[in-house]
Scaffold this motif. Structure first.
Motif, short mmCIF file in Angstrom:
data_model
loop_
_atom_site.label_atom_id
_atom_site.label_comp_id
_atom_site.label_asym_id
_atom_site.label_seq_id
_atom_site.Cartn_x
_atom_site.Cartn_y
_atom_site.Cartn_z
N ASN A 49 0.83 -1.20 0.00
CA ASN A 49 0.00 0.00 0.00
C ASN A 49 0.87 1.26 0.00
OD1 ASN A 49 -2.66 0.88 -0.05
ND2 ASN A 49 -2.78 1.12 2.16
N THR A 68 1.27 4.11 -2.99
CA THR A 68 0.97 5.51 -2.69
C THR A 68 2.16 6.43 -2.94
OG1 THR A 68 -0.66 4.84 -1.03
CG2 THR A 68 0.17 7.10 -0.88
N TYR A 69 3.33 6.05 -2.45
CA TYR A 69 4.48 6.95 -2.46
C TYR A 69 5.52 6.64 -3.53
CZ TYR A 69 2.34 8.60 1.77
OH TYR A 69 1.45 9.11 2.66
#
Length: 162
Positions: free
Chosen positions: A99, A103-104
């Motif tokens: 996750n 996201t990053y």
């Protein structure tokens, strides 16, 4: 009590460090990821990961010795690797890393893997929650405190030998 003394318990018998000693290496986490998604056989692990076979053998042996995988015969002279309860317990950590990466460190086309939640049929949007109240666990929603394994007066250097 000084601020240093007040927060020293965070480093006593440091759980994150102990866990990383076992699973904090790239290949190990990727082997576990494959196991979570149903890959059990040596050859398939080697192909899926593109991992050098000596490295795969070493990591699998360590995961079996640590009790995260179980080596089970499925044919004469052939084995597969199955997750134990301890190994399955790492699934939330791998999902959290996945996750975070999505996201990053996103790829231009979006996440390469999404998780469909079997209960509701929708793509999962995982988060860490408190079992008691259901509230999300974030850096600002929790306060670290000494636990039952805390020993006053232990230094950081002592905990790294555990």
């Amino acid at each position: 009590m000084t601020a240093e003394q007040e927060f020293r318990h965070r480093f006593t018998a440091e759980s994150v460090g102990r866990a990383l000693e076992l699973v904090g290496e790239r290949w190990t986490l990727l082997i576990l990821r494959e196991a979570f998604f149903g890959v059990r056989r040596y050859g398939q692990l080697a192909r899926n990961l593109g991992i050098p076979r000596p490295t795969l053998s070493t990591r699998l042996k360590r995961l079996v010795e640590a009790g995260l995988l179980e080596k089970v015969a499925y044919d004469e002279d052939k084995h597969e690797y199955r997750l134990t309860d301890a190994g399955k317990g790492l699934f939330p950590a791998v999902v959290a890393l996945m996750n975070w990466g999505d996201t990053y460190l996103p790829t231009p086309d979006g996440p390469p893997i999404v998780l469909r939640h079997n209960d509701c049929g929708r793509h999962a949007d995982p988060y860490l929650a408190c079992r008691h109240c259901g509230g999300e666990i974030t850096t600002t929603a929790v306060t670290p405190e000494p636990g039952p394994g805390y020993t006053p007066g232990e230094s950081r250097s002592q905990t790294h030998r555990m």
